[in-house]
Design a protein around this motif. Structure first.
Motif, short mmCIF file in Angstrom:
data_model
loop_
_atom_site.label_atom_id
_atom_site.label_comp_id
_atom_site.label_asym_id
_atom_site.label_seq_id
_atom_site.Cartn_x
_atom_site.Cartn_y
_atom_site.Cartn_z
N PHE A 1 0.68 -1.12 -0.29
CA PHE A 1 -0.06 0.37 -0.33
C PHE A 1 1.00 1.42 -0.13
O PHE A 1 2.46 1.21 0.00
CB PHE A 1 -1.06 0.15 1.14
CG PHE A 1 -0.28 0.02 2.69
CD1 PHE A 1 0.55 1.16 3.25
CD2 PHE A 1 0.04 -1.71 3.42
CE1 PHE A 1 1.27 1.55 4.41
CE2 PHE A 1 0.84 -1.09 4.69
CZ PHE A 1 0.82 -0.27 5.05
N PRO A 2 0.01 2.33 -0.52
CA PRO A 2 -1.10 2.84 -0.87
C PRO A 2 -0.90 2.62 -2.37
O PRO A 2 -2.29 2.97 -3.35
CB PRO A 2 -0.83 4.15 -0.30
CG PRO A 2 0.37 4.60 -0.45
CD PRO A 2 1.38 3.55 0.19
N MET B 1 -4.04 0.20 6.38
CA MET B 1 -3.72 0.06 5.02
C MET B 1 -3.74 -1.10 4.75
O MET B 1 -4.39 -1.25 3.77
CB MET B 1 -2.21 0.88 5.32
CG MET B 1 -2.66 2.31 5.80
SD MET B 1 -3.97 3.20 4.81
CE MET B 1 -4.92 3.27 6.06
N HIS C 1 -1.59 8.04 3.15
CA HIS C 1 -2.55 6.63 2.98
C HIS C 1 -3.76 7.61 3.58
O HIS C 1 -5.40 6.46 3.37
CB HIS C 1 -2.36 6.48 4.40
CG HIS C 1 -0.84 5.73 4.49
ND1 HIS C 1 -0.13 4.81 5.47
CD2 HIS C 1 -0.08 5.72 3.63
CE1 HIS C 1 0.57 4.23 5.18
NE2 HIS C 1 0.99 4.41 4.03
N PHE D 1 -5.94 7.52 -0.08
CA PHE D 1 -5.86 5.74 0.20
C PHE D 1 -7.27 5.12 0.58
O PHE D 1 -8.26 5.24 0.25
CB PHE D 1 -4.06 5.30 0.71
CG PHE D 1 -4.96 3.51 -0.52
CD1 PHE D 1 -4.74 2.84 -0.94
CD2 PHE D 1 -4.12 2.88 0.94
CE1 PHE D 1 -5.13 1.50 -1.37
CE2 PHE D 1 -4.32 1.08 0.70
CZ PHE D 1 -5.37 0.52 -0.96
#
Length: 576
Positions: A188-189, A322, A354, A357
């Motif tokens: 991620f992200p 996340m 984040h 996201f």
């Protein structure tokens, strides 16, 4: 001994100190004390103009002692010692009084805070009269480095050091490199492939002639000191290899929490309740299916499994939220018609990109359900034959304020990241400490986040606390840079404020040997006295405090200095 000529400087620290302490009154009060040649105040003593003011005054007024009353010595003591050295006086003829953290920041009464500041400065003035000039010492540095842990942090640090042509010994207790990242599908992200990140890194490590990799290997006790360490490593349980090196990087990472101890979740008892690590294996295989080989129609992802819970671990594992949001994208791509439930306590999205996201994920047609860690965890039970699902999650939904049942076919438990079982053996072997959560303790969380109190030993990646890939890589490169700097200098300064044993007073009880946290004290049978290895000694004073005969003194922390400081702190009661 020359007559002390003391210069006193009171820092405003902007408004950090001046708002609660009358700095001008402090300077005025102490200016008439014996041996004080001048007392000044300035907005920012640590600034270049502030340091230049000290340097100029030392030369013009022939000062041989300097006091700065400002913030914590842990922040700027070295700054002011360097300024004194530039002006031509020994840096250990400097003393710092903390009137910010120990005064202005902890008081609300300006008058009382000012009186306390005067006390602290007078204590420093009385103490600095007994300071002695100490000479700097250094030791040569072996250019090889030991890296413990073959995850992404350990491999990154190894490659950085090896790129300069220096030898690296990379020790990994497993039979493969890669650590936790090797078990991931996407990151991620940005949903990049973890395998495309980690596998080229592994090959670069294996192909680098300056990196010697030891798999299935455990380290034994490390001996020596910064620049000159040695140890014996044990390969495959029986083959011993002795290595010598100048610095150590600990990158042992963390391991997933085992949720079998949380009865509410029914892990290992109810089919299709899987951990995040097990779910990653499904994603790597390209197939998300239940234990019956069917595509799940309803998937729940439960956050904070073992995290932020007094019964298990109170800290946040940082990467879980996340990762859970990442799973939403992967499930939605593989199973477009599935219902996805994010069962969370709090959503923490504080890394770069984040929050964006998180916002993007909310548009993936998922259902967010919130629970309270303190009032009760979600409860998972096997569904009945008439329920048309495999699992039922019972929970008190916080946002709606009602108790609900969630029918699902699969549950993914976002497990906490915790220390390895053998972490205490590792820290004991390299001479560092653990916090209450079993994470390695850094020298200073802000000013020295990759170093430790043991010179030459650095900590990077998850073992210092849960973190994502970018943070782990950043720490690895920071530690590598620090080590390469010491190697380039070919020598490194060692502690000067060390302990000394008066052999005439030593009774040979060896209490100091037992209490020394750095193994710097040994007993010399021929002399019938304890002996301090001044290279290993960190000047913590534990041996001096424990010595029943009073045979040990610590440089820069002598009885005369400490007693003078105590008298000074009490000075307002009898006006010195």
């Amino acid at each position: 001994m020359e007559e002390p000529r003391i210069g006193v400087y009171i820092c405003w620290c902007g408004t950090n100190i001046a708002k609660m302490v009358d700095v001008e009154a402090v300077a005025s009060e102490v200016s008439s004390m014996p041996h004080v040649v001048l007392a000044k105040n300035y907005k920012y003593m640590c600034s270049d103009p502030g340091q230049e003011l000290i340097i100029k005054d030392i030369k013009v007024h022939n000062l041989n002692r300097v006091i700065v009353a400002a913030c914590s010595p842990r922040i700027h003591e070295l700054t002011f010692r360097t300024a004194c050295e530039k002006a031509g006086i020994n840096p250990y003829l400097f003393e710092m009084a903390n009137i910010r953290e120990q005064d202005s920041w902890v008081h609300t009464d300006r008058s009382e805070a000012t009186k306390k500041a005067i006390d602290l400065v007078i204590a420093a003035i009385r103490r600095v009269r007994f300071h002695e000039a100490l000479e700097k010492r250094s030791v040569s540095v072996n250019p090889a480095t030991l890296v413990i842990g073959g995850g992404i942090a350990g491999m990154t640090a190894s490659l950085e050091i090896a790129a300069s042509g220096k030898q690296v010994y990379l020790v990994e207790k497993a039979d493969h490199l890669g650590g936790m990242v090797a078990q991931l599908d996407l990151t991620f992200p940005h949903l990049s492939s973890a395998q495309q990140i980690i596998h080229p890194l592994i090959q670069r490590v294996k192909n680098n002639p300056n990196i010697k990799v030891f798999l299935n290997t455990q380290i034994q006790q490390v001996h020596g000191y910064i620049g000159n360490f040695n140890t014996t490593i044990l390969q495959n349980g029986n083959e011993s290899v002795e290595i010598e090196f100048g610095n150590i990087i600990a990158a042992v990472g963390l391991k997933p929490f085992d949720p079998v101890v949380i009865p509410e979740y029914g892990y290992k008892k109810i089919p299709d309740v899987v951990t995040s690590v097990e779910f990653e294996q499904m994603l790597l295989s390209g197939l998300i299916q239940t234990s019956e080989g069917k595509d799940p129609r309803n998937v729940a992802i439960i956050h904070c499994v073992g995290s932020r819970n007094k019964k298990f671990h109170e800290y946040c594992s940082r990467v879980c939220c996340m990762t859970a949001l990442k799973y939403v994208h992967q499930i939605r791509a593989a199973l477009p018609d599935a219902n996805i439930f994010e069962v969370y306590a709090d959503m923490r999205a504080y890394g770069k990109g984040h929050e964006e996201f998180y916002a993007h994920t909310t548009h993936k047609q998922i259902i967010f359900l919130m629970f309270d860690q303190q009032t009760g965890l979600p409860r998972i039970r096997k569904a009945g034959a008439a329920d048309k699902c495999n699992i039922i999650i019972e929970m008190d939904e916080l946002l709606s304020g009602i108790s609900i049942e969630v029918p699902v076919d699969m549950v993914v438990l976002m497990t906490n990241m915790e220390a390895h079982d053998d972490v205490k053996e590792v820290v004991r072997s390299i001479g560092v400490s653990l916090c209450g959560n079993q994470f390695f303790i850094e020298k200073h969380p802000k000013l020295d986040p990759v170093a430790t109190t043991t010179g030459g030993v650095y900590i990077v990646g998850g073992c210092q606390g849960p973190k994502d890939i970018p943070d782990s890589v950043s720490q690895a490169r920071a530690a590598a840079a620090r080590i390469l700097a010491t190697i380039a200098q070919e020598s490194v300064p060692v502690e000067v404020t060390t302990a000394q044993v008066n052999e005439l007073l030593c009774c040979g009880c060896q209490t100091c040997v037992r209490v020394c946290p750095y193994s710097a004290v040994s007993y010399d049978e021929s002399k019938k006295s304890s002996v301090v290895n001044e290279v290993l000694c960190k000047g913590c004073g534990t041996c001096g405090a424990a010595c029943p005969a009073g045979a040990i003194k610590c440089k820069h922390f002598t009885d005369s200095q400490i007693l003078a400081e105590i008298e000074g702190i009490m000075s307002l009661s009898y006006k010195y």
